[in-house]
Design a protein around this motif. Structure first.
Motif, mmCIF file in Angstrom:
data_model
loop_
_atom_site.group_PDB
_atom_site.id
_atom_site.type_symbol
_atom_site.label_atom_id
_atom_site.label_comp_id
_atom_site.label_asym_id
_atom_site.label_seq_id
_atom_site.Cartn_x
_atom_site.Cartn_y
_atom_site.Cartn_z
ATOM 1 N N THR B 93 0.781 -1.265 -0.015
ATOM 2 C CA THR B 93 0.063 -0.061 -0.131
ATOM 3 C C THR B 93 0.879 1.342 0.183
ATOM 4 N N CYS B 94 0.299 2.295 -0.095
ATOM 5 C CA CYS B 94 0.827 3.647 -0.175
ATOM 6 C C CYS B 94 0.780 4.269 1.204
ATOM 7 N N ALA B 97 -0.921 8.055 1.225
ATOM 8 C CA ALA B 97 -2.205 8.124 0.496
ATOM 9 C C ALA B 97 -3.368 7.609 1.512
ATOM 10 N N GLN B 101 -7.761 6.515 -1.699
ATOM 11 C CA GLN B 101 -7.001 6.712 -2.874
ATOM 12 C C GLN B 101 -6.089 5.304 -3.112
ATOM 13 N N ASN B 102 -5.716 4.725 -2.181
ATOM 14 C CA ASN B 102 -5.364 3.349 -2.365
ATOM 15 C C ASN B 102 -6.286 2.420 -3.245
ATOM 16 N N LEU B 105 -6.358 3.339 -6.685
ATOM 17 C CA LEU B 105 -5.294 2.947 -7.358
ATOM 18 C C LEU B 105 -5.397 1.312 -7.761
ATOM 19 N N ALA B 106 -5.997 0.804 -6.907
ATOM 20 C CA ALA B 106 -6.157 -0.981 -7.067
ATOM 21 C C ALA B 106 -7.278 -1.285 -7.881
ATOM 22 N N LEU B 108 -7.738 0.289 -10.474
ATOM 23 C CA LEU B 108 -7.583 0.466 -11.864
ATOM 24 C C LEU B 108 -6.433 -0.474 -12.412
ATOM 25 N N ARG B 109 -6.123 -1.509 -11.477
ATOM 26 C CA ARG B 109 -5.310 -2.581 -11.862
ATOM 27 C C ARG B 109 -5.181 -3.009 -13.272
ATOM 28 N N GLY B 110 -4.018 -2.764 -14.089
ATOM 29 C CA GLY B 110 -3.840 -3.128 -15.272
ATOM 30 C C GLY B 110 -4.925 -2.381 -16.380
ATOM 31 N N ARG B 113 -5.006 4.582 -17.294
ATOM 32 C CA ARG B 113 -5.276 5.650 -16.209
ATOM 33 C C ARG B 113 -5.269 6.933 -16.976
ATOM 34 N N ARG B 117 -11.201 11.778 -12.347
ATOM 35 C CA ARG B 117 -10.880 12.017 -10.892
ATOM 36 C C ARG B 117 -10.284 10.683 -10.387
ATOM 37 N N GLY B 118 -9.201 10.867 -9.719
ATOM 38 C CA GLY B 118 -8.660 9.673 -8.939
ATOM 39 C C GLY B 118 -9.747 8.926 -8.234
ATOM 40 N N MET B 161 -7.316 -5.307 -1.619
ATOM 41 C CA MET B 161 -7.185 -4.408 -2.939
ATOM 42 C C MET B 161 -6.457 -5.545 -4.185
#
Ligand SMILES: Nc1ncnc2c1ncn2[C@@H]1O[C@H](COP(=O)(O)OP(=O)(O)OP(=O)(O)O)[C@@H](O)[C@H]1O
Ligand SMILES: [Mg+2]
Lengths: 295, 264
Positions: B93-94, B97, B101-102, B105-106, B108-110, B113, B117-118, B161
């Motif tokens: 994990t980050c 963040a 947010q973490n 991020l996960a 959108l794996r693969g 991007r 908005r995040g 995640m």
């Protein structure tokens, strides 16, 4: 300090604040110490100055400067990611190369912007008093850059940039090409630094190959002062702090240059010493505060 | 599902520090298999998983996942197919963040991007719902930085995640080794639940033979870069730690005998 000097310091704080936002992006967000900026600031200045003297619209010349800085940053990042050269060394190589390139661009060590239109003239023509033109143009550009940066970093790509600095292993395992991200981030950072240089040149009426010396030190000093004084708990706050830190830094310098102890006065050449002392002060202030509270 | 053919991996090849980490590994793993991987320190377990994940490339051999040859794919590209959970809870994990947010991020794996908005408003309910499954109260802490969470909480979040978007393959490298026994058990049960609910092909490295025996439908033991034991179905059911050790010494003995035969 006179009001006039204070105004000048705020102006400088704003225009170099754009550079500081770029420095924050590499140093703090990407964890990529990047010295390219000492070369990309005059690169932006020379590109903009040469473009304007050959008849390009001054606003368009800013875009060209931004693009030029972006390419310079890309070169550093490519050297680091694809050729595995240590980031510091890669950035020093690009910086050194830019020295020669900037002289090539200007066909000499400097170039004057005499009798040509700059973005400041276009603002003055709108009826803005000329002594406020700098403040207004720099303020608007700094604000625009600040907002765009905060917006960009909260997009999907932006979040991947933050994660790349934070935990590259994790974000790679989530499918992000960290090399591409570093190239993009360092490129953007240097694009902003070049934009800052271009605005400085248009304001001064000249670009000079030596104007980039010490950029990174001033940038770091501003970043650290900003963090210490204004905090950095969230991404948006950190960038606002970087810009404000730049203003505080320039004010502190102006203040120091105005000090008199009997016969002793600081010279502009003492600037580097003052900067070093400021950075040290900002670095140890949090520790000192803790110790004082404990007593 | 996963097929490894003649995988050979050296580290520092040709130098005095040369390590022969994987010695011609051949392995076929079927869709939905849950394989536990055991072996002593330095046996090559992590190297095997890293090769599958694309952290580095094998010196020779080929890797296919779901019929696609991924041997030359870089790590970030394989992320479309593979999720991982690492031994170190800090790696997944980050820290600076937030939880949401973490998770974004996960999510959108693969995937590509872009400039959306995040963290999207519409995602939040979904994240909360997912976090509820963990039963750790994290659903009320979407805006907390992950660096504030305990190792166990971070590992649970990483597990979530890694599987929120179903991967083709899940790789777990001693993912409970850094946790206290109670938390380790919770994460292990969570793993079992998630793996069986999304039916994902899984490789789990562990040093705990009991876990290796009680989890999954197949067990492989690595030793000095080779697959020494490969037990599945009936062979694995009813296995005890003692049986496993006996089989290990037997297999190793045969190998030693083979070696001395070759040398003599
Ligand atoms: N990146 C690397 N560089 C050099 N040697 C490595 C590297 N990674 C692993 N090795 C070596 O390869 C061999 C296999 O290591 P590996 O990490 O796969 O073992 P492992 O089975 O996971 O052991 P453990 O149970 O201790 O985690 C070891 O001898 C190790 O020193
Ligand atoms: Mg290992």
């Amino acid at each position: 300090m006179t009001l006039y000097a204070a105004l000048g310091a705020v102006e400088q704080g704003l225009v170099y604040g754009i550079m500081v936002i770029g420095v924050y992006l590499t140093f703090r967000i990407l964890d990529f110490p990047d010295l390219t900026v000492d070369g990309s600031l005059p690169l932006g200045a020379s590109i903009s100055a040469v473009a304007i003297t050959s008849g390009v619209n001054p606003y368009l010349s800013l875009l060209l400067a931004l693009a030029g800085g972006f390419v310079a940053g890309m070169v550093t990042a490519l050297l680091n990611t694809k050729f595995k050269i240590l980031h510091l060394l890669a950035s020093i190589l690009t910086m050194i190369a830019l020295y020669s390139i900037n002289i090539r661009i200007m066909s000499g060590p400097n170039i004057a912007l005499l009798g040509v239109d700059t973005v400041f003239d276009s603002v003055i023509r709108l009826g803005v008093p000329s002594h406020l033109a700098g403040l207004i143009v720099f303020g608007l550009f700094a604000l625009l850059v600040l907002l765009c940066t905060i917006w960009f970093l909260s997009t999907e790509i932006g979040q991947a940039i933050l994660a790349t600095g934070d935990n590259p292993q994790m974000i790679r395992s989530l499918g992000v090409n960290t090399h591409t991200i570093i190239i993009l981030g360092v490129g953007l950072s240097n694009g902003l630094v070049a934009l800052s240089g271009a605005l400085v040149a248009q304001n001064q009426g000249a670009a000079d190959v030596g104007m980039g010396i010490g950029t990174i030190v001033a940038g770091l000093a501003s970043v650290i002062i900003g963090e210490t004084v204004f905090g950095c708990t969230t991404m948006a706050r950190a960038f606002i702090a970087a810009l404000l830190g730049s203003i505080v830094y320039r004010l502190a310098i102006a203040l120091a240059l105005g000090l008199e102890f009997g016969d002793f006065r600081f010279n502009p050449s003492d600037l580097n010493l003052i900067t070093a002392i400021l950075v040290i002060g900002a670095l140890i202030a949090p520790n000192l505060k803790k110790r004082l509270i404990q007593r | 599902m996963i097929s490894l053919t003649d995988i050979i991996k050296y580290f520092h090849k040709g130098s005095v520090n040369e390590v022969f980490a994987l010695n011609s590994i051949n392995l076929e793993i079927s869709e939905g298999d849950f394989v536990s991987v055991i072996g002593s320190n330095g046996a090559g377990k992590s190297t095997l998983l890293n090769c599958i994940a694309g952290v580095f490339f094998p010196d020779s051999g080929s890797i296919r996942i779901g019929g696609t040859d991924v041997t030359g794919w870089p790590e970030y590209k394989r992320a479309r197919l593979i999720s991982r959970v690492f031994q170190d809870p800090l790696l997944g994990t980050c820290p600076s963040a937030t939880i949401e947010q973490n998770m974004a991020l996960a999510r959108l794996r693969g995937k590509k991007r872009g400039l959306g908005r995040g963290v999207k408003k519409s995602d939040r309910d979904y994240f909360r719902e997912q976090l509820q499954k963990l039963g750790l109260g994290l659903e009320d802490r979407l805006l907390d930085k992950v660096g504030l969470l305990s190792g166990g909480q971070r590992q649970a979040l990483t597990m979530l995640m890694a599987t929120m978007i179903r991967p083709e393959v899940l790789l777990l490298d001693e993912h409970i080794a850094a946790l206290d026994p109670k938390t380790a058990n919770q994460i292990l049960n969570l793993t079992q639940e998630i793996v069986s609910s999304i039916k994902v092909t899984t490789l789990m490295i562990t040093h705990n033979m009991k876990h290796a025996i009680s989890f999954g439908n197949r067990l492989i033991m690595l030793h000095q870069g080779r697959i020494l034991l490969d037990l599945r179905g009936k062979e694995k059911e009813g296995l005890t730690v003692k049986d496993l050790l006996t089989q290990f010494y037997q297999a190793q003995g045969e190998e030693l005998a083979m070696d001395s035969l070759l040398l003599s």
